[in-house]
Write a protein that holds these residues in place. Structure first.
Motif, PDB file in Angstrom:
ATOM      1  N   ILE A 123       5.529  28.998 -32.486  1.00 35.15           N
ATOM      2  CA  ILE A 123       4.193  28.401 -32.589  1.00 35.15           C
ATOM      3  C   ILE A 123       3.118  29.423 -32.225  1.00 35.15           C
ATOM      4  CG2 ILE A 123       2.647  26.668 -31.669  1.00 35.15           C
ATOM      5  CD1 ILE A 123       4.512  25.071 -32.991  1.00 35.15           C
TER       6      ILE A 123
ATOM      7  N   GLN B 161       3.188  32.604 -32.502  1.00 37.77           N
ATOM      8  CA  GLN B 161       3.024  33.570 -33.586  1.00 37.77           C
ATOM      9  C   GLN B 161       2.219  32.963 -34.725  1.00 37.77           C
ATOM     10  OE1 GLN B 161       5.567  36.423 -34.668  1.00 37.77           O
ATOM     11  NE2 GLN B 161       5.830  36.959 -32.517  1.00 37.77           N
ATOM     12  N   GLY B 162       2.507  31.716 -35.016  1.00 37.26           N
ATOM     13  CA  GLY B 162       1.750  31.016 -36.050  1.00 37.26           C
ATOM     14  C   GLY B 162       0.269  30.965 -35.695  1.00 37.26           C
TER      15      GLY B 162
ATOM     16  N   LYS C  91      -1.416  34.188 -36.289  1.00 36.92           N
ATOM     17  CA  LYS C  91      -1.722  34.330 -37.720  1.00 36.92           C
ATOM     18  C   LYS C  91      -2.969  33.541 -38.084  1.00 36.92           C
ATOM     19  CE  LYS C  91       1.123  36.141 -40.879  1.00 36.92           C
ATOM     20  NZ  LYS C  91       1.395  36.114 -42.309  1.00 36.92           N
TER      21      LYS C  91
ATOM     22  N   CYS D  27      -0.151  28.786 -42.225  1.00 35.01           N
ATOM     23  CA  CYS D  27       0.420  29.442 -41.044  1.00 35.01           C
ATOM     24  C   CYS D  27       1.688  28.761 -40.555  1.00 35.01           C
ATOM     25  CB  CYS D  27      -0.611  29.456 -39.918  1.00 35.01           C
ATOM     26  SG  CYS D  27      -2.071  30.370 -40.363  1.00 35.01           S
ATOM     27  N   MET D  28       1.879  27.519 -40.944  1.00 33.95           N
ATOM     28  CA  MET D  28       3.070  26.797 -40.515  1.00 33.95           C
ATOM     29  C   MET D  28       4.331  27.374 -41.134  1.00 33.95           C
ATOM     30  SD  MET D  28       2.382  24.723 -38.255  1.00 33.95           S
ATOM     31  CE  MET D  28       1.136  23.762 -37.476  1.00 33.95           C
TER      32      MET D  28
ATOM     33  N   HIS E 174       4.887  30.367 -41.455  1.00 34.11           N
ATOM     34  CA  HIS E 174       5.226  31.455 -40.561  1.00 34.11           C
ATOM     35  C   HIS E 174       5.974  30.946 -39.333  1.00 34.11           C
ATOM     36  CE1 HIS E 174       4.721  35.597 -39.289  1.00 34.11           C
ATOM     37  NE2 HIS E 174       4.450  35.142 -38.082  1.00 34.11           N
ATOM     38  N   VAL E 175       5.538  29.793 -38.828  1.00 34.98           N
ATOM     39  CA  VAL E 175       6.199  29.219 -37.655  1.00 34.98           C
ATOM     40  C   VAL E 175       7.659  28.904 -37.978  1.00 34.98           C
ATOM     41  CG1 VAL E 175       6.213  27.264 -36.066  1.00 34.98           C
ATOM     42  CG2 VAL E 175       4.051  28.266 -36.759  1.00 34.98           C
TER      43      VAL E 175
ATOM     44  N   ARG F 116       9.722  32.112 -38.547  1.00 33.41           N
ATOM     45  CA  ARG F 116       9.918  32.818 -37.283  1.00 33.41           C
ATOM     46  C   ARG F 116      11.043  32.162 -36.486  1.00 33.41           C
ATOM     47  NH1 ARG F 116      10.334  36.561 -34.672  1.00 33.41           N
ATOM     48  NH2 ARG F 116       9.826  36.700 -32.465  1.00 33.41           N
TER      49      ARG F 116
ATOM     50  N   MET G 172      11.804  21.491 -35.467  1.00 32.01           N
ATOM     51  CA  MET G 172      11.567  21.655 -34.034  1.00 32.01           C
ATOM     52  C   MET G 172      12.447  20.721 -33.220  1.00 32.01           C
ATOM     53  SD  MET G 172       9.506  23.928 -33.074  1.00 32.01           S
ATOM     54  CE  MET G 172       8.241  25.036 -33.675  1.00 32.01           C
TER      55      MET G 172
END
Lengths: 359, 136
Positions: A264, A266-267, A270, B53-54, B56-57, B60, B116
């Protein structure tokens, strides 16, 4: 000088504007729009009309002229009446707006006074709601946030009561069934908090991200609008009296938690970067930056999802602990958690009221 | 045995097909097949809006588990179409498909919430292992 009799009746007393033939009953309005008692212009016009009818000097050839002039005067009177109506209407609207503003200010004042009372009473410091924003911050709280702050105050009070009950129950060595009830209450209470936060995030996500509803020490430790779950787990760990078979589960939980937080975070990085890029696009372009700023608004929209996800992680961590621990361990865990937050709040107050060296 | 696929990103590019014969008159069949292929060929694939951006979450988190998910970024204009087609691929469920959406082993697994939750409860790793997304 006033031969004709004009009665003073305020426009308020007359529900409706009377027709033209009662022109003698109109009062004029002062600049604030409130009816005033100064003699109206109408009176003069009225007098003139009366005088006119008594005037004999321009009798014959001027009869038609007299008629015209009378008409003109009547027109002026009519116009004057229309203006008065308009002024009175505007005045009523202004008054209404003013009263509404007063009412809502009064409500806000009551809320603030309640909060102040509460925080003085408990020695806790509910920051942000009142004034501790950074200088120049226009602390205009919308009603969604105002009600969140109030509800949160109540939530903290209830939390403190629950902590007391838990402590007493554990010290009194109550049986598991009794403890289970208290544990379930505690878990439900946290659910309430997350529900309140979700609503508040929709009202003003920046407010929630700022943590202004929490005390200063809590804010220092803030992670995406709330407590950092992995930090909490590490705080709780030594106090849980874990059994051998539970240890690996809990350590795995701590690790998963850290990984989730990391993803989270890192998000968020971004998101911040994309926001910075959007706002800074085409600097020194000469004046209008509306399109860049409008574009940046789009970049901000995912913020609510981030808070949702962060709270989701907090909820899941609590749930997983609930599943992994025994009733007694869960009771001790909730107590430890509650005490930890109480201490942080107390630290914030102590810090705020510490004796300072004279400047 | 599936190999771990390198980190690839597909972009959705619609080309207009005039007068193509197809059983479903509404959508270009090529796109649907393309999506079907990607879902079945990749142990883990993440569908999301471009620039979200999610995504990316999710990636990751999956990388942290040693998984290399494929990523399919959807352009805003294609969003409704692609979401509709993804829903078709996931037989039986009528709920809203939220982006980002993760497919594991050819099946729709869920969104970020589910990833999650299952990660924290420890259920994610077995699912990934079963889909041959990772092995230890």
């Amino acid at each position: 000088m006033n031969s004709s009799h004009t009665q003073y009746i305020s426009a308020r007393d007359m529900g409706v504007y009377e027709p033209i033939n009662q022109l003698s009953m109109f009062a004029d309005f002062d600049e604030n729009g409130w009816p005033d008692t100064s003699p109206s212009l109408l009176v003069e016009v009225d007098t003139k009309l009366d005088n006119q009818s008594e005037d004999t000097s321009h009798e014959t050839a001027g009869d038609s002229i007299k008629y015209e002039e009378t008409n003109k005067r009547v027109d002026k009177v009519l116009r004057r009446l229309a203006q008065n109506r308009e002024a009175a209407r505007k005045s009523r609207l202004r008054k209404k707006a003013y009263v509404q503003q007063l009412e809502s200010s009064r409500l806000k004042l009551m809320q603030l006074e309640q909060e102040l009372d509460r925080s003085r009473h408990q020695g806790t410091y509910i920051g942000g709601a009142i004034d501790s924003g950074p200088p120049g911050c226009s602390a205009t709280m919308n009603s969604g946030i105002a009600s969140f702050v109030l509800e949160y105050g109540n939530w903290v009070e209830k939390q403190d009561r629950q902590i007391c009950e838990l402590r007493n129950a554990i010290n009194a060595d109550l049986p598991d069934e009794k403890l289970r009830v208290l544990v379930n209450d505690g878990m439900a209470h946290y659910s309430d908090l997350f529900r309140m936060k979700a609503k508040a995030a929709k009202a003003d996500v920046f407010y929630l991200m700022s943590g202004m509803w929490k005390t200063s020490a809590e804010r220092f430790l803030l992670w995406i609008g709330g407590f950092r779950p992995s930090e909490l787990l590490k705080v709780l760990l030594p106090h849980l009296d874990l059994l051998e078979q539970q240890c690996s589960d809990v350590y795995n939980l701590i690790q998963s938690c850290q990984q989730a937080e990391d993803a989270i975070s890192q998000g968020m990085d971004k998101l911040q970067q994309s926001l910075v890029d959007a706002v800074a696009a085409g600097l020194l372009g000469g004046g209008s930056y509306i399109p860049q700023v409008a574009n940046a608004v789009e970049k901000l929209k995912p913020l609510v999802s981030f808070i949702d996800q962060a709270d989701h992680i907090r909820k899941e961590i609590l749930q997983q602990m609930y599943r992994t621990l025994t009733t007694r361990q869960a009771a001790r865990g909730l107590l430890a958690l509650g005490e930890y937050f109480q201490r942080l709040r107390s630290l914030s107050s102590l810090w705020a009221t510490r004796p300072r060296e004279p400047a | 045995m599936q190999e771990a696929l390198p980190y690839k990103t597909w972009t959705s590019s619609y080309s207009s097909h005039e007068g193509t014969s197809s059983t479903s008159a509404m959508k270009a069949p090529t796109k649907e097949d393309e999506l079907k292929k990607m879902v079945s060929q990749n142990a883990v694939i993440v569908f999301g809006k471009r620039g979200c951006c999610m995504i990316h979450v999710v990636t990751r988190l999956l990388h942290g588990q040693g998984v290399n998910p494929a990523v399919y970024e959807i352009d805003e204009k294609d969003e409704n179409d692609v979401v509709g087609q993804l829903k078709k691929l996931d037989a039986g469920k009528d709920d809203e498909l939220q982006l980002p959406a993760v497919f594991i082993g050819g099946q729709l697994f869920g969104g970020l919430d589910r990833i999650m939750a299952t990660h924290i409860s420890g259920e994610l790793i077995p699912v990934l292992k079963q889909a041959r997304a990772l092995w230890l």
